[in-house]
Design a protein around this motif. Structure first.
Motif, PDB file in Angstrom:
ATOM      1  N   SER A 234     -64.018  90.536 -25.275  1.00 24.71           N
ATOM      2  CA  SER A 234     -64.621  91.256 -24.136  1.00 24.71           C
ATOM      3  C   SER A 234     -65.307  92.507 -24.661  1.00 24.71           C
ATOM      4  CB  SER A 234     -63.532  91.738 -23.167  1.00 24.71           C
ATOM      5  OG  SER A 234     -62.701  90.685 -22.771  1.00 24.71           O
ATOM      6  N   GLU A 235     -66.365  92.916 -23.947  1.00 27.41           N
ATOM      7  CA  GLU A 235     -67.045  94.163 -24.325  1.00 27.41           C
ATOM      8  C   GLU A 235     -66.204  95.323 -23.791  1.00 27.41           C
ATOM      9  OE1 GLU A 235     -71.059  94.136 -22.844  1.00 27.41           O
ATOM     10  OE2 GLU A 235     -71.285  96.267 -23.328  1.00 27.41           O
ATOM     11  N   ILE A 236     -65.731  96.146 -24.699  1.00 24.65           N
ATOM     12  CA  ILE A 236     -64.874  97.253 -24.267  1.00 24.65           C
ATOM     13  C   ILE A 236     -65.563  98.568 -24.586  1.00 24.65           C
ATOM     14  CG2 ILE A 236     -62.607  98.367 -24.538  1.00 24.65           C
ATOM     15  CD1 ILE A 236     -62.399  95.510 -23.363  1.00 24.65           C
ATOM     16  N   GLU A 237     -65.867  99.323 -23.542  1.00 26.96           N
ATOM     17  CA  GLU A 237     -66.387 100.679 -23.732  1.00 26.96           C
ATOM     18  C   GLU A 237     -66.071 101.470 -22.476  1.00 26.96           C
ATOM     19  OE1 GLU A 237     -70.919 100.868 -22.702  1.00 26.96           O
ATOM     20  OE2 GLU A 237     -70.657  99.233 -24.140  1.00 26.96           O
ATOM     21  N   LYS A 238     -66.458 102.738 -22.488  1.00 26.06           N
ATOM     22  CA  LYS A 238     -66.173 103.526 -21.289  1.00 26.06           C
ATOM     23  C   LYS A 238     -67.309 103.322 -20.290  1.00 26.06           C
ATOM     24  CE  LYS A 238     -64.555 107.917 -19.673  1.00 26.06           C
ATOM     25  NZ  LYS A 238     -64.182 109.279 -19.948  1.00 26.06           N
ATOM     26  N   PHE A 239     -67.038 102.493 -19.278  1.00 22.74           N
ATOM     27  CA  PHE A 239     -68.047 102.189 -18.265  1.00 22.74           C
ATOM     28  C   PHE A 239     -67.946 103.162 -17.088  1.00 22.74           C
ATOM     29  CE2 PHE A 239     -67.175  98.100 -20.359  1.00 22.74           C
ATOM     30  CZ  PHE A 239     -68.459  97.683 -20.681  1.00 22.74           C
ATOM     31  N   GLY A 240     -66.748 103.649 -16.807  1.00 26.70           N
ATOM     32  CA  GLY A 240     -66.508 104.502 -15.639  1.00 26.70           C
ATOM     33  C   GLY A 240     -65.401 103.883 -14.818  1.00 26.70           C
ATOM     34  N   THR A 241     -65.762 103.369 -13.633  1.00 31.78           N
ATOM     35  CA  THR A 241     -64.764 102.683 -12.807  1.00 31.78           C
ATOM     36  C   THR A 241     -64.964 101.173 -12.934  1.00 31.78           C
ATOM     37  OG1 THR A 241     -64.621 104.510 -11.248  1.00 31.78           O
ATOM     38  CG2 THR A 241     -63.906 102.358 -10.440  1.00 31.78           C
ATOM     39  N   VAL A 242     -63.898 100.513 -13.324  1.00 31.62           N
ATOM     40  CA  VAL A 242     -63.965  99.063 -13.530  1.00 31.62           C
ATOM     41  C   VAL A 242     -63.001  98.386 -12.556  1.00 31.62           C
ATOM     42  CG1 VAL A 242     -63.581  97.215 -15.195  1.00 31.62           C
ATOM     43  CG2 VAL A 242     -64.439  99.406 -15.981  1.00 31.62           C
ATOM     44  N   VAL A 243     -63.476  97.338 -11.904  1.00 29.60           N
ATOM     45  CA  VAL A 243     -62.585  96.554 -11.050  1.00 29.60           C
ATOM     46  C   VAL A 243     -62.287  95.235 -11.768  1.00 29.60           C
ATOM     47  CG1 VAL A 243     -62.296  95.396  -8.824  1.00 29.60           C
ATOM     48  CG2 VAL A 243     -63.473  97.601  -8.930  1.00 29.60           C
ATOM     49  N   VAL A 244     -61.002  94.984 -12.014  1.00 32.33           N
ATOM     50  CA  VAL A 244     -60.591  93.749 -12.675  1.00 32.33           C
ATOM     51  C   VAL A 244     -59.980  92.835 -11.618  1.00 32.33           C
ATOM     52  CG1 VAL A 244     -59.073  92.732 -14.421  1.00 32.33           C
ATOM     53  CG2 VAL A 244     -60.185  94.932 -14.866  1.00 32.33           C
ATOM     54  N   VAL A 245     -60.590  91.658 -11.434  1.00 39.90           N
ATOM     55  CA  VAL A 245     -60.117  90.728 -10.413  1.00 39.90           C
ATOM     56  C   VAL A 245     -59.432  89.541 -11.100  1.00 39.90           C
ATOM     57  CG1 VAL A 245     -60.787  89.311  -8.419  1.00 39.90           C
ATOM     58  CG2 VAL A 245     -62.105  91.379  -8.983  1.00 39.90           C
ATOM     59  N   GLY A 246     -58.161  89.339 -10.815  1.00 40.49           N
ATOM     60  CA  GLY A 246     -57.424  88.218 -11.391  1.00 40.49           C
ATOM     61  C   GLY A 246     -57.016  87.262 -10.281  1.00 40.49           C
ATOM     62  N   GLY A 247     -57.534  86.054 -10.335  1.00 42.18           N
ATOM     63  CA  GLY A 247     -57.196  85.052  -9.318  1.00 42.18           C
ATOM     64  C   GLY A 247     -56.180  84.080  -9.877  1.00 42.18           C
ATOM     65  N   GLY A 248     -54.983  84.068  -9.312  1.00 42.41           N
ATOM     66  CA  GLY A 248     -53.938  83.140  -9.752  1.00 42.41           C
ATOM     67  C   GLY A 248     -53.651  83.308 -11.231  1.00 42.41           C
ATOM     68  N   VAL A 249     -53.629  82.183 -11.941  1.00 41.50           N
ATOM     69  CA  VAL A 249     -53.278  82.210 -13.363  1.00 41.50           C
ATOM     70  C   VAL A 249     -54.368  82.897 -14.202  1.00 41.50           C
ATOM     71  CG1 VAL A 249     -54.201  79.964 -14.021  1.00 41.50           C
ATOM     72  CG2 VAL A 249     -52.135  80.791 -15.116  1.00 41.50           C
ATOM     73  N   GLY A 250     -55.558  83.057 -13.642  1.00 42.59           N
ATOM     74  CA  GLY A 250     -56.631  83.791 -14.315  1.00 42.59           C
ATOM     75  C   GLY A 250     -56.214  85.234 -14.617  1.00 42.59           C
ATOM     76  N   THR A 251     -55.229  85.749 -13.909  1.00 43.67           N
ATOM     77  CA  THR A 251     -54.730  87.107 -14.145  1.00 43.67           C
ATOM     78  C   THR A 251     -54.261  87.278 -15.594  1.00 43.67           C
ATOM     79  OG1 THR A 251     -54.010  87.129 -11.840  1.00 43.67           O
ATOM     80  CG2 THR A 251     -53.054  88.828 -13.267  1.00 43.67           C
ATOM     81  N   ALA A 252     -53.700  86.213 -16.163  1.00 45.00           N
ATOM     82  CA  ALA A 252     -53.199  86.297 -17.543  1.00 45.00           C
ATOM     83  C   ALA A 252     -54.330  86.525 -18.532  1.00 45.00           C
ATOM     84  CB  ALA A 252     -52.442  85.019 -17.904  1.00 45.00           C
ATOM     85  N   MET A 253     -55.480  85.948 -18.243  1.00 46.65           N
ATOM     86  CA  MET A 253     -56.662  86.117 -19.116  1.00 46.65           C
ATOM     87  C   MET A 253     -57.247  87.517 -18.909  1.00 46.65           C
ATOM     88  SD  MET A 253     -58.459  84.082 -21.149  1.00 46.65           S
ATOM     89  CE  MET A 253     -59.971  84.308 -22.076  1.00 46.65           C
ATOM     90  N   ALA A 254     -57.175  88.015 -17.679  1.00 48.18           N
ATOM     91  CA  ALA A 254     -57.765  89.324 -17.364  1.00 48.18           C
ATOM     92  C   ALA A 254     -56.917  90.477 -17.903  1.00 48.18           C
ATOM     93  CB  ALA A 254     -57.916  89.459 -15.839  1.00 48.18           C
ATOM     94  N   TYR A 255     -55.608  90.248 -18.042  1.00 45.23           N
ATOM     95  CA  TYR A 255     -54.697  91.339 -18.383  1.00 45.23           C
ATOM     96  C   TYR A 255     -55.027  92.080 -19.691  1.00 45.23           C
ATOM     97  CZ  TYR A 255     -50.584  93.542 -20.338  1.00 45.23           C
ATOM     98  OH  TYR A 255     -49.767  94.426 -20.984  1.00 45.23           O
ATOM     99  N   PRO A 256     -55.215  91.380 -20.842  1.00 42.01           N
ATOM    100  CA  PRO A 256     -55.488  92.141 -22.067  1.00 42.01           C
ATOM    101  C   PRO A 256     -56.788  92.942 -21.989  1.00 42.01           C
ATOM    102  CG  PRO A 256     -55.568  89.751 -22.492  1.00 42.01           C
ATOM    103  CD  PRO A 256     -55.114  89.926 -21.089  1.00 42.01           C
ATOM    104  N   THR A 257     -57.782  92.412 -21.268  1.00 38.75           N
ATOM    105  CA  THR A 257     -59.044  93.151 -21.133  1.00 38.75           C
ATOM    106  C   THR A 257     -58.845  94.374 -20.243  1.00 38.75           C
ATOM    107  OG1 THR A 257     -60.271  91.096 -21.458  1.00 38.75           O
ATOM    108  CG2 THR A 257     -61.475  92.926 -20.484  1.00 38.75           C
ATOM    109  N   ALA A 258     -58.074  94.207 -19.162  1.00 39.68           N
ATOM    110  CA  ALA A 258     -57.777  95.364 -18.290  1.00 39.68           C
ATOM    111  C   ALA A 258     -57.088  96.453 -19.113  1.00 39.68           C
ATOM    112  CB  ALA A 258     -56.888  94.916 -17.124  1.00 39.68           C
ATOM    113  N   ALA A 259     -56.148  96.057 -19.959  1.00 42.84           N
ATOM    114  CA  ALA A 259     -55.408  97.029 -20.780  1.00 42.84           C
ATOM    115  C   ALA A 259     -56.352  97.751 -21.742  1.00 42.84           C
ATOM    116  CB  ALA A 259     -54.295  96.311 -21.553  1.00 42.84           C
ATOM    117  N   ALA A 260     -57.269  96.995 -22.361  1.00 43.74           N
ATOM    118  CA  ALA A 260     -58.199  97.601 -23.320  1.00 43.74           C
ATOM    119  C   ALA A 260     -59.187  98.523 -22.609  1.00 43.74           C
ATOM    120  CB  ALA A 260     -58.940  96.495 -24.070  1.00 43.74           C
ATOM    121  N   LEU A 261     -59.622  98.131 -21.414  1.00 45.95           N
ATOM    122  CA  LEU A 261     -60.550  98.975 -20.652  1.00 45.95           C
ATOM    123  C   LEU A 261     -59.875 100.285 -20.257  1.00 45.95           C
ATOM    124  CD1 LEU A 261     -62.211  96.193 -18.465  1.00 45.95           C
ATOM    125  CD2 LEU A 261     -63.403  97.649 -20.125  1.00 45.95           C
TER     126      LEU A 261
END
Ligand code: NAD
Ligand code: FES
Length: 289
Positions: free
Chosen positions: A93-120
Motif C-alpha cells: 500500500s502507498e503509505i504517506e501522510k495524506f491527512g484524514t484517511v477513512v479505512v473501510v473494512g467489509g467483513g473479512v476484508g477488514t483483515a486485509m485493511a488492518y495492516p494498512t490502517a496501522a501503517a497509515l
C-alpha cells in the motif's frame, strides 16, 4: 512446509493462523498477500496477510471458508503444516501522510485493511475506520482496528451490534457532516467496494480498493488475475492488489470472479458430502494433504 503455530477462529468460518514463515515475515509490507497450496495436487489460492512479526519469524493469515480449499485450510490446526506459501506478493500500500484517511473494512476484508490502517496511523494520518459485518458474530479485529484508529465506527447489516446499516451509510454520514477526507481505502466484497467508489467519485475523494480476483501463479504470467483498469488490462498480483477505485471496471471483475462458480460449487459439495460420510478432511482430497 510451513508449520502452523497457532490457529483460532475469529468468527464463524473465519480463522486466523500464525505460521512459521521467517523470510516472508521479514519482507512483508501492508497491502501484500500470499498464495498458498495445502497439498501437492491442490489449487493455489491468494490469502490475506493480517500481520507479521519479523523478530519471531511469524506470519498471520486470515481465511474465510468459502470453497473446498478454504474449508480444508480452516480444518487445519496448530501443529499441522501447509505445503507451500509464496510471498509476500503484490505491491505494498502507498503509505504517506495524506491527512484524514477513512479505512473501510467489509467483513473479512477488514483483515486485509488492518495492516494498512496501522501503517497509515504510524505515518501521522488521522485514521477513521469503518468496519461492517452481517451480524455481531462476524465483526472481526475490533480491538486491533480500534488501537490503530482515531475513531472506529461499526455497522451490522441486521443491527445486532452497534448500528444497523452498511459501511457506506457511515461513509455517507461522514461526507455529509463535512469531514474533510483526503483518502479512502476500501477492502471487502466487490459490491461494497463499488458502492464506496461511486459515493466518493462525486466529491473527487481519492479512493483505493484492494481487489482479490482469481489467482494462480501470482507472478504476472498466467493472466488469471486480469482486471480492467482505466480500460487497460492489468494483473492484480503484480500491478495491484490496490488500485484507484474510480478506474476499476467492477462489472468485469464480477464476471471473471464468477467464471468457475459451478465447478467451485460442485467441488465444495463433493468435499462436504465426503466429510459428512465421517471421513477426515484429508481423506476427501486426492493425495491427502
Ligand atoms: P459481507 O458480504 O458480509 O459484507 C461485509 C460488509 O460489506 C457488510 O456488512 C456491509 O457493510 C458491506 N456491504 C455488503 N454489501 C454492500 C452493498 N451492496 N453496499 C454497501 N455495502 C455493502 O462480506 P464477507 O462475507 O465477509 O465477504 C468479504 C468479501 O471480501 C469476500 O467477497 C472476499 O472475497 C472479499 N475479500 C477481499 C479481500 C481483498 O483483498 N479485496 C480480502 C479478503 C476478502
Ligand atoms: Fe497469474 Fe496474476 S495470478 S497473472
Amino acid at each position: 512446509m510451513f508449520k502452523i503455530l497457532e490457529a483460532k477462529f475469529l468468527a464463524p468460518g473465519i480463522k486466523r493462523f500464525v505460521l512459521e514463515a521467517p523470510r516472508i515475515a521479514r519482507k512483508q509490507k501492508p497491502g501484500q498477500f500470499v498464495i498458498l497450496r495445502i497439498y501437492e495436487e491442490g489449487e493455489r489460492i491468494p490469502v490475506t496477510i493480517e500481520n507479521s512479526d519479523p523478530e519471531r519469524g511469524t506470519l498471520n493469515i486470515v481465511v474465510q471458508s468459502i470453497g473446498k480449499t478454504t474449508h480444508l485450510l480452516n480444518s487445519l490446526n496448530a501443529g499441522d503444516s501447509i505445503l507451500d506459501v509464496v510471498g509476500p506478493l503484490g505491491k505494498p500500500s502507498e503509505i504517506e501522510k495524506f491527512g484524514t484517511v477513512v479505512v473501510v473494512g467489509g467483513g473479512v476484508g477488514t483483515a486485509m485493511a488492518y495492516p494498512t490502517a496501522a501503517a497509515l496511523k504510524r505515518a501521522g494520518n488521522r485514521v477513521i475506520s469503518i468496519v461492517g459485518a452481517r451480524n455481531k458474530e462476524l465483526v472481526i479485529l475490533e480491538r486491533e482496528m480500534r488501537e490503530v484508529s482515531d475513531e472506529l465506527l461499526i455497522t451490522t447489516d441486521d443491527g445486532s451490534y452497534v448500528e444497523k446499516g452498511f459501511v457506506t451509510d457511515k461513509l455517507r454520514q461522514l461526507m455529509q457532516n463535512g469531514t474533510k477526507i483526503d483518502l479512502v481505502l476500501a477492502v471487502g466484497p466487490i459490491v461494497m467496494m463499488k458502492a464506496v467508489s461511486e459515493m466518493t467519485r462525486k466529491d473527487g475523494i481519492r479512493t483505493m480498493v484492494s481487489l482479490n480476483p482469481i489467482m494462480i501463479d501470482g507472478t504476472g504470467m498466467c493472466g488469471g488475475c486480469r482486471v480492467l483498469i482505466d480500460g487497460k488490462s492489468e494483473f492484480a498480483c503484480v500491478d495491484g492488489p490496490e488500485f484507484d477505485a474510480h478506474k476499476v471496471n467492477f462489472e468485469v471483475l464480477v464476471q471473471r470472479n464468477s467464471m468457475y462458480r459451478d465447478a467451485e460449487q460442485k467441488s465444495l459439495t463433493d468435499f462436504k458430502e465426503c466429510q459428512h460420510a465421517a471421513q477426515p478432511a484429508e481423506a476427501c482430497v486426492p493425495g491427502g494433504r
